[in-house]
Write a protein that holds these residues in place. Structure first.
Motif, PDB file in Angstrom:
ATOM      1  N   LYS A 132       0.811  -1.223   0.000  1.00 13.27           N
ATOM      2  CA  LYS A 132       0.000   0.000   0.000  1.00 13.27           C
ATOM      3  C   LYS A 132       0.842   1.270   0.000  1.00 13.27           C
ATOM      4  CE  LYS A 132      -3.843  -2.367   0.265  1.00 13.27           C
ATOM      5  NZ  LYS A 132      -4.785  -2.440  -0.882  1.00 13.27           N
ATOM      6  N   LYS A 133       1.926   1.281   0.767  1.00 19.51           N
ATOM      7  CA  LYS A 133       2.722   2.502   0.929  1.00 19.51           C
ATOM      8  C   LYS A 133       3.939   2.555   0.012  1.00 19.51           C
ATOM      9  CE  LYS A 133       0.050   4.138   4.152  1.00 19.51           C
ATOM     10  NZ  LYS A 133      -0.793   5.343   3.897  1.00 19.51           N
ATOM     11  N   LEU A 134       4.592   1.419  -0.182  1.00 18.22           N
ATOM     12  CA  LEU A 134       5.792   1.396  -1.028  1.00 18.22           C
ATOM     13  C   LEU A 134       5.482   0.993  -2.458  1.00 18.22           C
ATOM     14  CD1 LEU A 134       8.361  -0.245   1.444  1.00 18.22           C
ATOM     15  CD2 LEU A 134       7.806   2.175   1.119  1.00 18.22           C
ATOM     16  N   HIS A 135       4.238   0.591  -2.704  1.00 23.04           N
ATOM     17  CA  HIS A 135       3.767   0.227  -4.046  1.00 23.04           C
ATOM     18  C   HIS A 135       4.606  -0.887  -4.668  1.00 23.04           C
ATOM     19  CE1 HIS A 135       1.228   3.741  -3.686  1.00 23.04           C
ATOM     20  NE2 HIS A 135       2.293   4.503  -3.468  1.00 23.04           N
ATOM     21  N   ILE A 136       4.965  -1.852  -3.844  1.00 25.99           N
ATOM     22  CA  ILE A 136       5.666  -3.036  -4.326  1.00 25.99           C
ATOM     23  C   ILE A 136       4.639  -4.153  -4.516  1.00 25.99           C
ATOM     24  CG2 ILE A 136       7.390  -4.804  -3.786  1.00 25.99           C
ATOM     25  CD1 ILE A 136       8.851  -2.746  -2.091  1.00 25.99           C
ATOM     26  N   SER A 137       4.648  -4.759  -5.674  1.00 20.52           N
ATOM     27  CA  SER A 137       3.749  -5.878  -5.910  1.00 20.52           C
ATOM     28  C   SER A 137       4.318  -7.114  -5.211  1.00 20.52           C
ATOM     29  CB  SER A 137       3.610  -6.136  -7.417  1.00 20.52           C
ATOM     30  OG  SER A 137       2.777  -7.251  -7.657  1.00 20.52           O
ATOM     31  N   VAL A 138       3.809  -7.408  -4.021  1.00 18.35           N
ATOM     32  CA  VAL A 138       4.397  -8.463  -3.194  1.00 18.35           C
ATOM     33  C   VAL A 138       3.936  -9.865  -3.598  1.00 18.35           C
ATOM     34  CG1 VAL A 138       4.649  -6.907  -1.235  1.00 18.35           C
ATOM     35  CG2 VAL A 138       2.575  -8.262  -1.452  1.00 18.35           C
ATOM     36  N   GLN A 139       2.843  -9.942  -4.347  1.00 24.40           N
ATOM     37  CA  GLN A 139       2.255 -11.248  -4.661  1.00 24.40           C
ATOM     38  C   GLN A 139       3.258 -12.240  -5.284  1.00 24.40           C
ATOM     39  OE1 GLN A 139       1.317 -12.318  -8.120  1.00 24.40           O
ATOM     40  NE2 GLN A 139       1.078 -14.334  -7.176  1.00 24.40           N
ATOM     41  N   PRO A 140       4.010 -11.869  -6.330  1.00 24.46           N
ATOM     42  CA  PRO A 140       4.917 -12.866  -6.921  1.00 24.46           C
ATOM     43  C   PRO A 140       6.032 -13.298  -5.970  1.00 24.46           C
ATOM     44  CG  PRO A 140       5.263 -10.690  -7.886  1.00 24.46           C
ATOM     45  CD  PRO A 140       4.022 -10.601  -7.076  1.00 24.46           C
ATOM     46  N   TYR A 141       6.457 -12.419  -5.083  1.00 23.29           N
ATOM     47  CA  TYR A 141       7.495 -12.767  -4.116  1.00 23.29           C
ATOM     48  C   TYR A 141       6.958 -13.759  -3.080  1.00 23.29           C
ATOM     49  CZ  TYR A 141       9.830  -8.730  -6.158  1.00 23.29           C
ATOM     50  OH  TYR A 141      10.409  -7.846  -7.036  1.00 23.29           O
ATOM     51  N   ILE A 142       5.739 -13.512  -2.618  1.00 15.71           N
ATOM     52  CA  ILE A 142       5.108 -14.433  -1.674  1.00 15.71           C
ATOM     53  C   ILE A 142       4.903 -15.794  -2.332  1.00 15.71           C
ATOM     54  CG2 ILE A 142       3.007 -14.906  -0.359  1.00 15.71           C
ATOM     55  CD1 ILE A 142       2.714 -11.912   0.056  1.00 15.71           C
ATOM     56  N   GLN A 143       4.420 -15.746  -3.557  1.00 14.75           N
ATOM     57  CA  GLN A 143       4.146 -16.992  -4.279  1.00 14.75           C
ATOM     58  C   GLN A 143       5.416 -17.821  -4.449  1.00 14.75           C
ATOM     59  OE1 GLN A 143       1.077 -17.449  -4.766  1.00 14.75           O
ATOM     60  NE2 GLN A 143       0.807 -19.121  -6.215  1.00 14.75           N
ATOM     61  N   ALA A 144       6.524 -17.146  -4.713  1.00 16.95           N
ATOM     62  CA  ALA A 144       7.774 -17.860  -4.978  1.00 16.95           C
ATOM     63  C   ALA A 144       8.438 -18.384  -3.708  1.00 16.95           C
ATOM     64  CB  ALA A 144       8.739 -16.932  -5.715  1.00 16.95           C
ATOM     65  N   CYS A 145       8.301 -17.638  -2.604  1.00 14.55           N
ATOM     66  CA  CYS A 145       9.119 -17.937  -1.422  1.00 14.55           C
ATOM     67  C   CYS A 145       8.331 -18.268  -0.158  1.00 14.55           C
ATOM     68  CB  CYS A 145      10.047 -16.752  -1.132  1.00 14.55           C
ATOM     69  SG  CYS A 145      11.168 -16.352  -2.475  1.00 14.55           S
ATOM     70  N   ILE A 146       7.013 -18.455  -0.249  1.00  7.81           N
ATOM     71  CA  ILE A 146       6.227 -18.714   0.948  1.00  7.81           C
ATOM     72  C   ILE A 146       6.695 -19.983   1.671  1.00  7.81           C
ATOM     73  CG2 ILE A 146       4.475 -19.963  -0.374  1.00  7.81           C
ATOM     74  CD1 ILE A 146       3.972 -17.829   2.827  1.00  7.81           C
ATOM     75  N   GLY A 147       7.234 -20.947   0.914  1.00 12.33           N
ATOM     76  CA  GLY A 147       7.697 -22.184   1.536  1.00 12.33           C
ATOM     77  C   GLY A 147       8.871 -21.990   2.482  1.00 12.33           C
ATOM     78  N   CYS A 148       9.594 -20.883   2.318  1.00  6.47           N
ATOM     79  CA  CYS A 148      10.745 -20.623   3.192  1.00  6.47           C
ATOM     80  C   CYS A 148      10.306 -20.352   4.629  1.00  6.47           C
ATOM     81  CB  CYS A 148      11.544 -19.430   2.672  1.00  6.47           C
ATOM     82  SG  CYS A 148      12.345 -19.718   1.076  1.00  6.47           S
ATOM     83  N   LEU A 149       9.116 -19.785   4.810  1.00  9.27           N
ATOM     84  CA  LEU A 149       8.656 -19.418   6.154  1.00  9.27           C
ATOM     85  C   LEU A 149       8.492 -20.641   7.055  1.00  9.27           C
ATOM     86  CD1 LEU A 149       7.763 -17.247   8.127  1.00  9.27           C
ATOM     87  CD2 LEU A 149       5.475 -17.334   7.111  1.00  9.27           C
ATOM     88  N   PRO A 150       7.731 -21.665   6.660  1.00  6.87           N
ATOM     89  CA  PRO A 150       7.616 -22.837   7.535  1.00  6.87           C
ATOM     90  C   PRO A 150       8.925 -23.588   7.717  1.00  6.87           C
ATOM     91  CG  PRO A 150       6.501 -23.228   5.443  1.00  6.87           C
ATOM     92  CD  PRO A 150       6.836 -21.778   5.488  1.00  6.87           C
ATOM     93  N   ILE A 151       9.809 -23.566   6.729  1.00  4.50           N
ATOM     94  CA  ILE A 151      11.102 -24.235   6.883  1.00  4.50           C
ATOM     95  C   ILE A 151      11.929 -23.541   7.958  1.00  4.50           C
ATOM     96  CG2 ILE A 151      13.312 -24.670   5.745  1.00  4.50           C
ATOM     97  CD1 ILE A 151      11.770 -25.329   3.216  1.00  4.50           C
ATOM     98  N   GLY A 152      11.953 -22.214   7.937  1.00  3.85           N
ATOM     99  CA  GLY A 152      12.656 -21.465   8.969  1.00  3.85           C
ATOM    100  C   GLY A 152      12.049 -21.692  10.344  1.00  3.85           C
ATOM    101  N   HIS A 153      10.713 -21.730  10.389  1.00  2.47           N
ATOM    102  CA  HIS A 153      10.025 -21.970  11.664  1.00  2.47           C
ATOM    103  C   HIS A 153      10.339 -23.362  12.195  1.00  2.47           C
ATOM    104  CE1 HIS A 153       6.012 -22.264  14.029  1.00  2.47           C
ATOM    105  NE2 HIS A 153       7.003 -21.855  14.806  1.00  2.47           N
TER     106      HIS A 153
END
Length: 286
Positions: A134-155
């Motif tokens: 909303k504020k930085l106007h970065i389209s975050v969707q493709p980044y989330i789509q590509a790297c969401i699997g990293c979050l549970p692995i780190g956890h």
């Protein structure tokens, strides 16, 4: 006395029925390597980061995404995650906090040196993602789509750290794979406990692997919402196998269970709103 060699605090008991956590000096929360003390939890967090760096780099390059934008998203998400996780931890401790001592810097420092609650971190990350979009106007969707699997692995790596030091421990359990802590500063010592941390770590590793394998077969944001739904369900039921005292309680269930319910409802609503079917109509080869 400090030891200069690497010492691992877990060994199988003679009868193979449980693991025995053996503490020596500060061995209950860490180990010595070349004369320097290293905390297990921090060590496992670093391991998680080291695992995720090449995975994320490969995903960013494969999907031809901007590395600078990715760094901004990661930095703000990490900041939001830390703030959210610490805030929820303090909320669960609210009945034990002496508010009259909040003007004492040493008391505040002791509160801040405590732990984190992962679900609070998720909320913080979601807020950081919204800020980036909303504020930085970065389209975050493709980044989330590509790297969401990293979050549970780190956890998952963090949960192994919890297991090593004894925090977030499970219910009393004398069956196979039970764990007995002898010098833990967190878990009750001398009692066979269920290794709930390892169960959650296994779930997280499995979930992260699936998200990384099938991320290109999912529609926009569906990977994020599927992760949040799956984790919130597993966390809700895993809470029944937790035995640590400071859990926090809201309307008869733990704070984490209440947040899991809200997170599941939010994710299910968002997934249904954004895409009725989370999978693409075609399944491209990886």
């Amino acid at each position: 006395m400090a030891r200069s060699s690497l010492s691992f605090p877990i060994k199988a008991a003679a009868n193979r029925r449980h693991f025995c956590i053996m503490g020596c000096d500060m061995g209950d929360i860490g180990f010595y390597l070349f004369g320097r003390f290293i905390a297990y939890y921090g060590f496992m967090i670093v391991i998680g980061i080291l695992i995720n760096i090449p995975i994320a780099y490969f995903q960013i390059k494969k999907n031809q995404l901007n590395v600078d934008d990715f760094a901004i998203i990661c930095g703000l998400s990490a900041f939001g995650g830390i703030i959210g996780a610490k805030a929820l931890y303090l909320f669960t401790l609210r009945e034990h906090i002496d508010f009259s001592q909040l003007i004492d810097l040493k008391y505040i420092s002791s509160l801040m040196s405590g732990g984190f609650v992962f679900l609070g971190g998720i909320v913080g990350v979601l807020m950081a993602i919204a800020f980036c979009e909303k504020k930085l106007h970065i389209s975050v969707q493709p980044y989330i789509q590509a790297c969401i699997g990293c979050l549970p692995i780190g956890h998952a790596c963090g949960r192994i750290g919890c297991f090593l030091v004894g925090c977030c421990y499970g219910i009393p359990h004398k069956g196979p794979l039970s764990v007995v802590y002898t010098h833990s500063q967190f878990a009750p010592c001398g009692i066979a406990l269920f290794p709930i941390q390892l169960v959650e770590a296994f779930i997280e590793f499995s979930l992260g692997s699936c998200l990384l394998i099938f991320n290109r077969r999912l529609k926009a944001y569906s990977g994020l919402f599927l992760y949040l739904m799956t984790y919130s369900i597993s966390r809700f039921f895993l809470e029944f196998l937790r035995y640590d005292e400071v859990r926090g309680e809201i309307v008869g269930i733990s704070t984490s269970q209440m947040i899991s319910i809200l997170l599941f409802l939010y994710s299910a609503f968002s997934l249904n709103k954004r895409c009725k079917n989370p999978f693409t109509s075609h399944f491209p080869m990886m």
